[in-house]
Design a protein around this motif. Structure first.
Motif, PDB file in Angstrom:
ATOM      1  N   ASP A   1       0.831  -1.207   0.000  1.00 30.21           N
ATOM      2  CA  ASP A   1       0.000   0.000   0.000  1.00 30.21           C
ATOM      3  C   ASP A   1       0.864   1.255   0.000  1.00 30.21           C
ATOM      4  N   ILE A   2       1.897   1.261   0.839  1.00 30.67           N
ATOM      5  CA  ILE A   2       2.773   2.433   0.934  1.00 30.67           C
ATOM      6  C   ILE A   2       3.500   2.660  -0.386  1.00 30.67           C
TER       7      ILE A   2
ATOM      8  N   ALA B   1       6.105  10.317  -5.131  1.00 31.48           N
ATOM      9  CA  ALA B   1       6.935  10.514  -3.936  1.00 31.48           C
ATOM     10  C   ALA B   1       7.700   9.237  -3.604  1.00 31.48           C
ATOM     11  N   GLU B   2       8.277   8.620  -4.627  1.00 30.96           N
ATOM     12  CA  GLU B   2       9.002   7.373  -4.413  1.00 30.96           C
ATOM     13  C   GLU B   2      10.170   7.534  -3.446  1.00 30.96           C
ATOM     14  N   ASP B   3      10.713   8.760  -3.351  1.00 36.58           N
ATOM     15  CA  ASP B   3      11.854   8.976  -2.464  1.00 36.58           C
ATOM     16  C   ASP B   3      11.498   8.838  -0.989  1.00 36.58           C
TER      17      ASP B   3
ATOM     18  N   SER C   1       6.288   2.496   9.393  1.00 40.03           N
ATOM     19  CA  SER C   1       5.123   1.621   9.470  1.00 40.03           C
ATOM     20  C   SER C   1       5.465   0.289  10.125  1.00 40.03           C
ATOM     21  N   ARG C   2       6.627  -0.262   9.777  1.00 40.93           N
ATOM     22  CA  ARG C   2       7.033  -1.535  10.384  1.00 40.93           C
ATOM     23  C   ARG C   2       7.305  -1.381  11.870  1.00 40.93           C
ATOM     24  N   ASN C   3       7.860  -0.238  12.261  1.00 42.02           N
ATOM     25  CA  ASN C   3       8.099   0.004  13.678  1.00 42.02           C
ATOM     26  C   ASN C   3       6.783   0.059  14.443  1.00 42.02           C
TER      27      ASN C   3
ATOM     28  N   ALA D   1      11.093   4.384   1.475  1.00 40.80           N
ATOM     29  CA  ALA D   1      11.926   3.670   2.447  1.00 40.80           C
ATOM     30  C   ALA D   1      11.667   4.143   3.872  1.00 40.80           C
ATOM     31  N   ASP D   2      11.579   5.463   4.054  1.00 36.92           N
ATOM     32  CA  ASP D   2      11.370   5.998   5.393  1.00 36.92           C
ATOM     33  C   ASP D   2       9.988   5.634   5.925  1.00 36.92           C
TER      34      ASP D   2
END
Length: 282
Positions: free
Chosen positions: A59-60, A69-71, A80-82, A74-75
């Motif tokens: 989704d992200i 906003a592909e840049d 989200s995982r945190n 990663a952040d």
């Protein structure tokens, strides 16, 4: 003071949702337009942006790609995982039984120097006898309907608890008086467990306080929590373990621990409460 151990999880999820909403608005898109670009049902982007549906990694990636906003992928994935790792369901933790989770947390116990533990319902794991732990883990296994590895899990729990006797570790533990009375196992096991508390209290690295039934509460009874130095607090609920790592949240739990310490009794008075509980077993 936080009213719920879920507050830090909710805040982390809300922060991810807010960042996704900002990206969408910066791209000049409506929720409907974004959903169309991603091939989603029209309401999905709204649910994610309002924090009602936690986004998956896919989704992200799709959201950021649709907004150019592909840049930021990663952040956002890391954030989200945190947020997801803070809230871990017991059924998922115990899907292969309980032995493994005890073994996996040994490094955390070994590197922690100062343990601060508040127990409102059970004797803390690091102070449990084999018989008490067997009764407890048996009931957890039956309730959760997870694989039965109680004998192995008890051995793993006792092995992890060796930090009480070995190494440079200090333990400050607060038990609600009710913990001494809850019949988690049979009377013989309960008597053995309470007697062990009397024994371990004599250790120079252990401070054990009991919060009496009659104490004038300045902090209401809370969910059990374990503070590992100043780095992490693990909060136990019926369905999940919540791992708090945000400094402000950790400070709140440590402040609660400090206030609870003020209404606890220690030394001979705490030993008296434990001895009375042993006598009540008949």
């Amino acid at each position: 003071m936080s009213s719920s151990p879920l507050s830090s999880v909710e805040a982390a999820r809300a922060a991810v949702a807010a960042r996704l909403l900002a990206i969408m608005r910066d791209a000049g898109l409506t929720g409907h337009e974004l959903a169309t670009r991603c091939g989603w049902h029209k309401s999905k982007s709204s649910r994610i942006a309002r924090g009602r549906t936690p986004p998956s990694d896919a989704d992200i990636r799709a959201w950021c790609a649709a907004c150019g906003a592909e840049d930021q992928i990663a952040d956002l994935l890391a954030s989200s995982r945190n947020a997801a790792s803070m809230y871990v369901e017991w059924k998922r933790i115990h899907r292969d039984g309980m032995r493994r989770v005890h073994e996996q947390t040994v490094p955390l116990y070994q590197r922690t120097r100062n343990f601060r533990v508040y127990a409102s319902n059970l004797v803390p794991g690091m102070l449990q006898t084999a018989e008490y732990a067997t009764g407890l883990l048996r009931s957890i296994t039956d309730f959760q309907r997870t694989p039965d590895d109680v004998a192995d899990a008890v051995r793993a729990r006792l092995n992890r608890s060796s930090v009480v006797r070995q190494g440079d570790h200090r333990f400050a533990l607060l038990l609600e008086e009710a913990v001494l009375r809850y019949r988690v196992s049979d009377n013989a096991a309960m008597a053995g467990q309470l007697s062990y508390l009397l024994s371990v209290m004599a250790r120079p690295n252990v401070s054990l306080g009991v919060i009496p039934f009659s104490a004038r509460r300045t902090v209401w009874p809370l969910e059990a929590f374990y503070a590992f130095d100043d780095a992490q607090v693990a909060v136990e609920t019926l369905t999940a373990e919540i791992n708090v790592t945000a400094p402000s949240e950790i400070r709140t739990y440590l402040r609660a621990f400090g206030d609870l310490s003020k209404i606890a009794v220690f030394g001979s008075e705490a030993r008296g409460r434990i001895t009375e509980a042993i006598g009540s077993l008949g």
